[in-house]
Motif scaffolding. Structure first.
Motif, PDB file in Angstrom:
ATOM      1  N   ARG A  39     -43.322  29.604  14.736  1.00 11.90           N
ATOM      2  CA  ARG A  39     -43.193  29.302  16.168  1.00 11.90           C
ATOM      3  C   ARG A  39     -44.017  28.053  16.453  1.00 11.90           C
ATOM      4  O   ARG A  39     -45.243  28.072  16.380  1.00 11.90           O
ATOM      5  CB  ARG A  39     -43.707  30.452  17.018  1.00 11.90           C
ATOM      6  N   PHE A  40     -43.307  26.957  16.750  1.00 11.39           N
ATOM      7  CA  PHE A  40     -43.951  25.688  17.070  1.00 11.39           C
ATOM      8  C   PHE A  40     -43.379  25.177  18.388  1.00 11.39           C
ATOM      9  O   PHE A  40     -42.404  24.432  18.398  1.00 11.39           O
ATOM     10  CB  PHE A  40     -43.706  24.654  15.958  1.00 11.39           C
ATOM     11  N   HIS A  41     -43.972  25.588  19.514  1.00 11.84           N
ATOM     12  CA  HIS A  41     -43.483  25.200  20.833  1.00 11.84           C
ATOM     13  C   HIS A  41     -44.571  24.448  21.575  1.00 11.84           C
ATOM     14  O   HIS A  41     -45.739  24.828  21.526  1.00 11.84           O
ATOM     15  CB  HIS A  41     -43.114  26.436  21.668  1.00 11.84           C
ATOM     16  N   ARG A  42     -44.168  23.407  22.277  1.00  9.95           N
ATOM     17  CA  ARG A  42     -45.083  22.673  23.130  1.00  9.95           C
ATOM     18  C   ARG A  42     -44.417  22.512  24.495  1.00  9.95           C
ATOM     19  O   ARG A  42     -43.235  22.157  24.575  1.00  9.95           O
ATOM     20  CB  ARG A  42     -45.423  21.312  22.522  1.00  9.95           C
ATOM     21  N   PHE A  43     -45.178  22.773  25.536  1.00 13.16           N
ATOM     22  CA  PHE A  43     -44.657  22.686  26.891  1.00 13.16           C
ATOM     23  C   PHE A  43     -45.302  21.513  27.609  1.00 13.16           C
ATOM     24  O   PHE A  43     -46.512  21.294  27.495  1.00 13.16           O
ATOM     25  CB  PHE A  43     -44.926  23.995  27.644  1.00 13.16           C
ATOM     26  N   PHE A  44     -44.476  20.799  28.346  1.00 13.54           N
ATOM     27  CA  PHE A  44     -44.916  19.622  29.089  1.00 13.54           C
ATOM     28  C   PHE A  44     -44.600  19.825  30.562  1.00 13.54           C
ATOM     29  O   PHE A  44     -43.567  19.378  31.058  1.00 13.54           O
ATOM     30  CB  PHE A  44     -44.232  18.359  28.548  1.00 13.54           C
ATOM     31  N   PRO A  45     -45.506  20.524  31.291  1.00 21.31           N
ATOM     32  CA  PRO A  45     -45.316  20.697  32.726  1.00 21.31           C
ATOM     33  C   PRO A  45     -45.618  19.373  33.428  1.00 21.31           C
ATOM     34  O   PRO A  45     -46.685  18.793  33.232  1.00 21.31           O
ATOM     35  CB  PRO A  45     -46.333  21.766  33.113  1.00 21.31           C
ATOM     36  N   LEU A  46     -44.680  18.902  34.202  1.00 21.39           N
ATOM     37  CA  LEU A  46     -44.800  17.580  34.816  1.00 21.39           C
ATOM     38  C   LEU A  46     -44.929  17.673  36.331  1.00 21.39           C
ATOM     39  O   LEU A  46     -44.321  18.529  36.971  1.00 21.39           O
ATOM     40  CB  LEU A  46     -43.570  16.738  34.462  1.00 21.39           C
ATOM     41  N   ASP A  47     -45.688  16.757  36.878  1.00 22.84           N
ATOM     42  CA  ASP A  47     -45.790  16.598  38.315  1.00 22.84           C
ATOM     43  C   ASP A  47     -44.483  15.996  38.830  1.00 22.84           C
ATOM     44  O   ASP A  47     -43.788  15.277  38.103  1.00 22.84           O
ATOM     45  CB  ASP A  47     -46.967  15.653  38.629  1.00 22.84           C
ATOM     46  N   LYS A  48     -44.160  16.267  40.070  1.00 24.83           N
ATOM     47  CA  LYS A  48     -42.919  15.717  40.650  1.00 24.83           C
ATOM     48  C   LYS A  48     -42.859  14.203  40.552  1.00 24.83           C
ATOM     49  O   LYS A  48     -41.778  13.627  40.431  1.00 24.83           O
ATOM     50  CB  LYS A  48     -42.767  16.152  42.112  1.00 24.83           C
ATOM     51  N   THR A  49     -44.005  13.556  40.563  1.00 26.38           N
ATOM     52  CA  THR A  49     -44.019  12.097  40.478  1.00 26.38           C
ATOM     53  C   THR A  49     -43.768  11.590  39.062  1.00 26.38           C
ATOM     54  O   THR A  49     -43.591  10.398  38.850  1.00 26.38           O
ATOM     55  CB  THR A  49     -45.370  11.529  40.984  1.00 26.38           C
ATOM     56  N   ASP A  50     -43.754  12.501  38.092  1.00 28.62           N
ATOM     57  CA  ASP A  50     -43.545  12.121  36.688  1.00 28.62           C
ATOM     58  C   ASP A  50     -42.230  12.617  36.101  1.00 28.62           C
ATOM     59  O   ASP A  50     -41.984  12.460  34.908  1.00 28.62           O
ATOM     60  CB  ASP A  50     -44.685  12.682  35.818  1.00 28.62           C
ATOM     61  N   PHE A  51     -41.399  13.249  36.911  1.00 26.62           N
ATOM     62  CA  PHE A  51     -40.167  13.855  36.384  1.00 26.62           C
ATOM     63  C   PHE A  51     -39.014  13.553  37.331  1.00 26.62           C
ATOM     64  O   PHE A  51     -38.874  14.167  38.377  1.00 26.62           O
ATOM     65  CB  PHE A  51     -40.376  15.367  36.239  1.00 26.62           C
ATOM     66  N   TYR A  52     -38.221  12.578  36.950  1.00 24.21           N
ATOM     67  CA  TYR A  52     -37.067  12.189  37.753  1.00 24.21           C
ATOM     68  C   TYR A  52     -35.813  12.753  37.109  1.00 24.21           C
ATOM     69  O   TYR A  52     -35.675  12.724  35.884  1.00 24.21           O
ATOM     70  CB  TYR A  52     -36.965  10.661  37.836  1.00 24.21           C
ATOM     71  N   TYR A  53     -34.922  13.261  37.906  1.00 24.70           N
ATOM     72  CA  TYR A  53     -33.689  13.843  37.390  1.00 24.70           C
ATOM     73  C   TYR A  53     -32.577  13.644  38.419  1.00 24.70           C
ATOM     74  O   TYR A  53     -32.840  13.364  39.591  1.00 24.70           O
ATOM     75  CB  TYR A  53     -33.883  15.329  37.055  1.00 24.70           C
ATOM     76  N   PRO A  54     -31.326  13.791  37.984  1.00 28.21           N
ATOM     77  CA  PRO A  54     -30.194  13.527  38.873  1.00 28.21           C
ATOM     78  C   PRO A  54     -30.145  14.487  40.066  1.00 28.21           C
ATOM     79  O   PRO A  54     -30.677  15.600  40.014  1.00 28.21           O
ATOM     80  CB  PRO A  54     -28.965  13.745  37.977  1.00 28.21           C
ATOM     81  N   ASN A  55     -29.466  14.057  41.104  1.00 34.76           N
ATOM     82  CA  ASN A  55     -29.345  14.854  42.323  1.00 34.76           C
ATOM     83  C   ASN A  55     -28.601  16.163  42.120  1.00 34.76           C
ATOM     84  O   ASN A  55     -28.750  17.080  42.918  1.00 34.76           O
ATOM     85  CB  ASN A  55     -28.642  14.053  43.419  1.00 34.76           C
ATOM     86  N   ASP A  56     -27.787  16.254  41.063  1.00 34.80           N
ATOM     87  CA  ASP A  56     -27.049  17.500  40.846  1.00 34.80           C
ATOM     88  C   ASP A  56     -27.837  18.507  40.016  1.00 34.80           C
ATOM     89  O   ASP A  56     -27.303  19.517  39.574  1.00 34.80           O
ATOM     90  CB  ASP A  56     -25.680  17.234  40.223  1.00 34.80           C
TER      91      ASP A  56
END
Length: 129
Positions: A39-56
């Protein structure tokens, strides 16, 4: 070997990390036939100012990147993608539109593990599935 990175908004990702890790690990172990201790998992919780994504997409939007040794069949990789999307959707109630998965395959020789290039290791599992 499978190294997994998960990106999402911190306020949405942090509360589900344990359950999401379990879903990912179960799917990867079953489909890629990896031993349970891999098990090799890494999580990257991002602030809203660091995570842009499409409107849909919604605030539940997840990006999952899976790095693996090359050698799995196209069917196996598709099975993994289908299983992850289905299980995340059903267990965490995240829309399939909010789940994106990318599988990156590299030669074993491009990995450094336990002091050796990956192609010099003796593995206790099969890569060609």
């Amino acid at each position: 070997m499978a190294q997994i990175k998960v990106y999402g908004l911190a306020e949405k990702l942090n509360p589900i990390k344990v359950d999401l890790s379990h879903i990912i690990h179960t799917s990867v172990s079953e489909v890629l036939q990896l031993p349970p201790e891999k098990r090799f998992h890494r999580f990257f919780p991002l602030d809203k100012t660091d995570f842009y994504y499409p409107n849909d997409r919604t605030e539940n939007y997840l990006i999952i990147e899976i790095s693996i040794f090359e050698g799995r069949s196209k069917e196996t990789k598709k099975e993994l993608i289908h299983k992850l999307i289905k299980d995340i959707n059903q267990n965490l109630n995240i829309s399939v539109n909010d789940i994106e998965i990318t599988i990156f395959e590299t030669p074993k020789s491009n990995w450094g593990i336990r002091g050796f290039p990956g192609d010099e290791l003796t593995l206790n599992y099969k890569v060609e599935v």
